[in-house]
Scaffold this active site. Structure first.
Site, PDB file in Angstrom:
ATOM      1  CG  ASN A   9      55.593  30.402  17.851  1.00 61.63           C
ATOM      2  OD1 ASN A   9      55.292  31.575  18.051  1.00 61.63           O
ATOM      3  ND2 ASN A   9      56.512  29.753  18.564  1.00 61.63           N
ATOM      4  CE  LYS A  11      59.651  30.386  17.046  1.00 60.06           C
ATOM      5  NZ  LYS A  11      60.922  29.671  17.088  1.00 60.06           N
ATOM      6  CG  HIS A  96      58.328  28.297  22.308  1.00 61.91           C
ATOM      7  ND1 HIS A  96      59.657  28.631  22.175  1.00 61.91           N
ATOM      8  CD2 HIS A  96      57.946  27.784  21.114  1.00 61.91           C
ATOM      9  CE1 HIS A  96      60.047  28.337  20.940  1.00 61.91           C
ATOM     10  NE2 HIS A  96      59.020  27.817  20.282  1.00 61.91           N
ATOM     11  CD  GLU A  98      62.123  30.717  20.324  1.00 58.38           C
ATOM     12  OE1 GLU A  98      61.114  31.433  20.184  1.00 58.38           O
ATOM     13  OE2 GLU A  98      62.630  30.076  19.376  1.00 58.38           O
ATOM     14  CD  GLU A 166      58.169  23.817  19.236  1.00 58.15           C
ATOM     15  OE1 GLU A 166      57.890  24.087  18.077  1.00 58.15           O
ATOM     16  OE2 GLU A 166      58.378  24.678  20.106  1.00 58.15           O
ATOM     17  N   GLY A 172      64.507  26.587  14.631  1.00 60.04           N
ATOM     18  CA  GLY A 172      65.128  27.683  13.895  1.00 60.04           C
ATOM     19  C   GLY A 172      66.508  27.369  13.356  1.00 60.04           C
ATOM     20  CB  SER A 212      63.818  22.993  11.238  1.00 61.41           C
ATOM     21  OG  SER A 212      64.668  23.894  11.934  1.00 61.41           O
TER      22      SER A 212
HETATM   23  P1  PGA Z   1      60.937  26.806  13.669  1.00 56.94           P
HETATM   24  O1  PGA Z   1      60.271  27.136  15.098  1.00 56.94           O
HETATM   25  O2  PGA Z   1      59.873  26.154  12.829  1.00 56.94           O
HETATM   26  O3  PGA Z   1      61.372  28.138  13.129  1.00 56.94           O
HETATM   27  O4  PGA Z   1      62.073  25.880  13.924  1.00 56.94           O
HETATM   28  C1  PGA Z   1      59.380  26.246  15.710  1.00 56.94           C
HETATM   29  C2  PGA Z   1      58.960  26.770  17.058  1.00 56.94           C
HETATM   30  O5  PGA Z   1      59.794  27.323  17.784  1.00 56.94           O
HETATM   31  O6  PGA Z   1      57.786  26.661  17.452  1.00 56.94           O
END
Ligand code: PGA
Length: 250
Positions: A9, A11, A96, A98, A166, A172, A212
């Site tokens: 992803n 983003k 997601h 976010e 997640e 992140g 992460s």
């Molecule tokens: P990350 O993000 O690996 O940077 O923690 C995962 C995600 O949001 O899909």
């Protein structure tokens, strides 16, 4: 056990230069050494076409990060699932955390997007996961359950959806859930999928872990029961790291 899926992803990262270079790098690796898992990259919408061109002829698949619930219409700035299919996508991430937090997306909206994706022949990757406060309050499984029940598309699509667990606090942050917490969450999601879809269909859904995931923790996470792959954010922006995560699939 289904073949694992490692999804990147990206983003809101990447321009044509950097995104194209990353996609060409991954495609070249995948052409010369067949990966032992399914690989998918989900770039920002303006990069779908050039990244798709860079991936052509390689086994790396193309996905998007969101879609609208309607197939067309007066929705300025939104992107419809049939447009993503037309751009060469096989998958689309929906719900997601976010998007749920930045855009206030509800389970019902996520479900409508997932249904629209399936109707367009795309595999929706439906994201669920609890916040830190919800976990601390002992409500993680209840939150996950209500998101799964509320967000999964109903009825038939092109094939089974993918679910991504997640935990919001792990995205992140460099923090990852323990193998025990991941096993508990994925086991609960598997039970729910069997209840909602029936045993065989529930077993055919791939459940990804996200939050992460890095080359140094991927092997441990991917070895957990009912972890059928990973949704990778930060580490998917470096070809070496993303490739190493793919190579960690047992
Ligand atoms: P990350 O993000 O690996 O940077 O923690 C995962 C995600 O949001 O899909």
């Amino acid at each position: 056990m289904p073949r694992k899926l490692i999804a990147g992803n990206w983003k809101m990262n990447g321009l044509r230069g950097t995104g194209g270079e990353l996609a060409r790098d991954l495609a070249a690796r995948a052409r010369s050494a067949a990966p032992g898992c399914d690989l998918l990259v989900c770039p920002p919408a303006p990069l779908l076409i050039p990244v798709g061109e860079a991936l052509a002829g390689s086994p790396v698949q193309l996905g998007a990060q969101d879609c609208h619930a309607e197939p067309s219409g007066a929705h300025t700035g939104d992107i419809a699932a049939p447009m993503l299919a037309d751009a060469g996508c096989s998958h689309v991430i929906v719900g997601h955390s976010e998007r749920r937090s930045d855009h206030g997306e509800s389970d019902a909206e996520v479900r409508a997007k997932a249904a629209a994706a399936a109707a367009a022949g795309l595999v929706p990757i439906v994201c669920v996961g609890e916040t830190e406060a919800e976990r601390t309050a002992g409500r993680a499984l209840a939150v996950i359950e209500s998101q799964v029940r509320g967000s999964l598309p109903q009825g038939s699509g092109a094939g089974p959806p993918v679910v991504a667990y997640e935990p919001v606090w792990a995205i992140g942050t460099g923090k990852t859930a323990t193998a025990g917490d991941i096993a508990e969450a994925h086991g609960h999601i598997r039970d729910l999928l069997r209840e909602i879809l029936g045993r065989a269909a529930g077993d055919s859904v791939r459940i990804l872990y996200g939050g992460s995931v890095k080359p140094d923790n991927a092997a441990e996470i991917l070895a957990v029961d009912d972890v059928d792959g990973a949704l990778v954010g930060g580490a998917s922006l470096k070809a070496d790291d993303f490739w190493a995560i793919g190579a960690s699939c047992p």
